[in-house]
Design a protein around this motif. Structure first.
Motif, short mmCIF file in Angstrom:
data_model
loop_
_atom_site.label_atom_id
_atom_site.label_comp_id
_atom_site.label_asym_id
_atom_site.label_seq_id
_atom_site.Cartn_x
_atom_site.Cartn_y
_atom_site.Cartn_z
N PRO A 228 0.83 -1.21 0.00
CA PRO A 228 0.00 0.00 0.00
C PRO A 228 0.86 1.26 0.00
O PRO A 228 1.96 1.26 0.56
CB PRO A 228 -0.78 -0.12 1.31
CG PRO A 228 0.12 -0.89 2.22
CD PRO A 228 0.94 -1.82 1.34
N ILE A 229 0.34 2.31 -0.63
CA ILE A 229 1.07 3.58 -0.67
C ILE A 229 0.13 4.69 -0.18
O ILE A 229 -0.25 5.58 -0.95
CB ILE A 229 1.62 3.88 -2.09
CG1 ILE A 229 0.55 3.62 -3.17
CG2 ILE A 229 2.86 3.04 -2.38
CD1 ILE A 229 0.93 4.17 -4.54
N PRO A 230 -0.25 4.65 1.11
CA PRO A 230 -1.19 5.64 1.63
C PRO A 230 -0.62 7.05 1.53
O PRO A 230 0.58 7.26 1.72
CB PRO A 230 -1.35 5.24 3.09
CG PRO A 230 -0.08 4.52 3.43
CD PRO A 230 0.29 3.79 2.17
N LYS A 231 -1.52 7.99 1.23
CA LYS A 231 -1.14 9.40 1.22
C LYS A 231 -1.67 10.06 2.48
O LYS A 231 -2.85 9.91 2.82
CB LYS A 231 -1.73 10.10 0.00
CG LYS A 231 -1.52 11.62 -0.03
CD LYS A 231 -2.68 12.39 0.55
CE LYS A 231 -2.38 13.85 0.82
NZ LYS A 231 -3.54 14.54 1.45
N SER A 232 -0.79 10.76 3.18
CA SER A 232 -1.25 11.67 4.22
C SER A 232 -0.27 12.83 4.29
O SER A 232 0.95 12.62 4.26
CB SER A 232 -1.35 10.99 5.58
OG SER A 232 -1.75 11.97 6.53
N ALA A 233 -0.82 14.03 4.39
CA ALA A 233 0.03 15.20 4.57
C ALA A 233 0.11 15.55 6.06
O ALA A 233 0.72 16.54 6.43
CB ALA A 233 -0.54 16.38 3.77
N ASN A 234 -0.52 14.71 6.89
CA ASN A 234 -0.59 14.97 8.33
C ASN A 234 0.43 14.08 9.06
O ASN A 234 0.31 12.85 9.01
CB ASN A 234 -2.02 14.66 8.78
CG ASN A 234 -2.20 14.77 10.27
OD1 ASN A 234 -1.52 14.10 11.03
ND2 ASN A 234 -3.12 15.61 10.68
N PRO A 235 1.45 14.68 9.70
CA PRO A 235 2.52 13.88 10.30
C PRO A 235 2.04 12.81 11.27
O PRO A 235 2.56 11.70 11.29
CB PRO A 235 3.39 14.92 11.02
CG PRO A 235 3.13 16.20 10.30
CD PRO A 235 1.70 16.13 9.85
N GLU A 236 1.02 13.14 12.06
CA GLU A 236 0.52 12.14 13.01
C GLU A 236 -0.04 10.93 12.25
O GLU A 236 0.26 9.78 12.57
CB GLU A 236 -0.56 12.77 13.88
CG GLU A 236 -0.82 12.02 15.16
CD GLU A 236 -1.92 12.70 15.97
OE1 GLU A 236 -2.82 11.99 16.42
OE2 GLU A 236 -1.87 13.94 16.12
N ARG A 237 -0.82 11.24 11.20
CA ARG A 237 -1.41 10.13 10.43
C ARG A 237 -0.36 9.38 9.62
O ARG A 237 -0.39 8.16 9.52
CB ARG A 237 -2.53 10.65 9.52
CG ARG A 237 -3.81 10.94 10.29
CD ARG A 237 -5.01 11.05 9.37
NE ARG A 237 -5.04 12.30 8.62
CZ ARG A 237 -5.53 13.45 9.08
NH1 ARG A 237 -6.03 13.51 10.30
NH2 ARG A 237 -5.52 14.54 8.32
N PHE A 238 0.62 10.09 9.01
CA PHE A 238 1.56 9.31 8.19
C PHE A 238 2.49 8.46 9.06
O PHE A 238 2.96 7.41 8.61
CB PHE A 238 2.24 10.12 7.07
CG PHE A 238 3.18 11.24 7.39
CD1 PHE A 238 4.35 11.04 8.11
CD2 PHE A 238 2.93 12.51 6.86
CE1 PHE A 238 5.23 12.08 8.34
CE2 PHE A 238 3.81 13.57 7.10
CZ PHE A 238 4.97 13.35 7.84
N ARG A 239 2.73 8.88 10.28
CA ARG A 239 3.51 8.02 11.21
C ARG A 239 2.69 6.77 11.58
O ARG A 239 3.18 5.65 11.55
CB ARG A 239 3.87 8.78 12.48
CG ARG A 239 4.98 9.76 12.27
CD ARG A 239 5.64 10.22 13.58
NE ARG A 239 6.87 10.92 13.24
CZ ARG A 239 6.91 12.17 12.78
NH1 ARG A 239 5.81 12.87 12.62
NH2 ARG A 239 8.07 12.73 12.46
N ASP A 240 1.45 7.01 11.91
CA ASP A 240 0.52 5.94 12.26
C ASP A 240 0.41 4.91 11.11
O ASP A 240 0.44 3.70 11.32
CB ASP A 240 -0.85 6.61 12.52
CG ASP A 240 -1.87 5.70 13.14
OD1 ASP A 240 -1.68 5.34 14.30
OD2 ASP A 240 -2.87 5.37 12.47
#
Ligand SMILES: NC(=O)c1ccc[n+]([C@@H]2O[C@H](COP(=O)([O-])OP(=O)(O)OC[C@H]3O[C@@H](n4cnc5c(N)ncnc54)[C@H](OP(=O)(O)O)[C@@H]3O)[C@@H](O)[C@H]2O)c1
Length: 276
Positions: A228-240
């Motif tokens: 998977p290659i999830p996109k998040s621009a939110n540091p909390e979410r991309f760490r999670d």
């Protein structure tokens, strides 16, 4: 945390989870992408069409992570199908990225109505031989498109990046990819734009493991053997999103998630999608 590495059919390796960059553009983009690299992402997914190759390249060049540990992906756009066109398009991507090599280069869509993906693939094979591209692959290719590549060039793609999430589990496509030695990557792995992450069935599984729903969905991908290659621009979410390699979904969880499959596409259909 970094993702474990999976073997590709060309002797190279790919992180088991990557970072999607669609819609991460503009002056803040290099900083956001750089923070994702610092957080442990080693596979970056860009495309000419995302208009952020320059920002991805800048983040890579500015990073303290050694260049060889990063897998920079970009994709050839629909208007550049054709042998000479693909060679030129690759050169332009390299220039925008500001890098001397693309680690994973994908044909973005097969565009069967245009029917130029085989000659495009021949240029990809050439680019790999020349070393400006390390691994070559495709995106949104159906089994019949993969067959034509293999029949006419003898080279199977290292990767096929397709829409994949619990609403579209792609069971047949994944089997078709695997039987050709091609690793499946999942785009829109979190079901962007749908109600997927609000499904109570997924929340129950998340509660059981003490995890977020996003982590449960991403762990499902990795247990299927898809990247998977999830996109998040939110540091909390991309760490999670990256922290999914220290727990395991059980057979009941997998059956519950598997039951959500409706064959529902959220994006384009490879049969008729043309993006010129
Ligand atoms: N090959 C192709 O044709 C193709 C097509 C589409 C996409 N892609 C690639 O696949 C990547 C991922 O797909 P996608 O961007 O369409 O969708 P996605 O990764 O399924 O979902 C992204 C959305 O989910 C949110 N999100 C991320 N993590 C979350 C979490 N843990 N909890 C709740 N919400 C979360 C993001 O918002 P925030 O940013 O606010 O967190 C964003 O709105 C793209 O970025 C692109 O690189 C390829």
């Amino acid at each position: 945390m970094t993702a474990p590495l999976l073997d590709l059919n060309d002797g190279h390796q790919l992180p088991a989870l990557g970072y999607g960059t669609y819609s991460i553009t503009g002056p803040d983009a290099p900083g956001i992408i750089g923070e994702a690299i610092d957080a442990g992402y080693r596979l970056l997914d860009s495309a000419v069409r995302y208009e952020n190759e320059a920002e991805v390249g800048e983040a890579v060049r500015n990073s303290s992570v050694p260049r060889d540990e990063l897998v920079v992906t970009t994709k050839l756009p629909g208007g550049d199908h054709g042998f000479d066109e693909a060679l030129r398009s690759c050169e332009e991507s390299l220039k925008r990225l500001g890098l001397d090599r693309i680690d994973l280069y994908l044909i973005h869509w097969p565009q069967p109505p245009i029917d130029r993906y085989v000659e495009t693939w021949k240029a990809f094979v050439r680019l790999r031989e020349e070393g400006v591209v390390r691994s070559i692959g495709v995106s949104n290719f159906l089994p019949e498109h993969l067959d034509r590549l293999v029949d006419e060039t003898g080279v199977a793609p290292a990767v096929n990046q397709v829409e994949l999430h619990p609403y579209l589990a792609q069971t047949e496509q994944r089997a078709a990819d695997a039987s050709r030695g091609t690793l499946t990557e999942s785009w829109s792995p979190l079901g962007r734009g749908s109600d997927l992450l609000e499904r109570p069935e997924l929340q129950q599984i998340a509660d059981k493991h003490g995890r977020s729903v996003g982590q449960v969905v991403l762990r499902w991908h990795t247990q299927l053997g898809a990247v998977p290659i999830p996109k998040s621009a939110n540091p909390e979410r991309f760490r999670d999103n990256l922290a999914v390699f220290d727990f395991e979904l059980d057979a009941d969880d997998l059956a519950t998630i598997g039951a959500l499959d409706e064959g529902r596409r959220l994006g384009g259909d490879p049969v008729d999608e043309v993006q010129l």
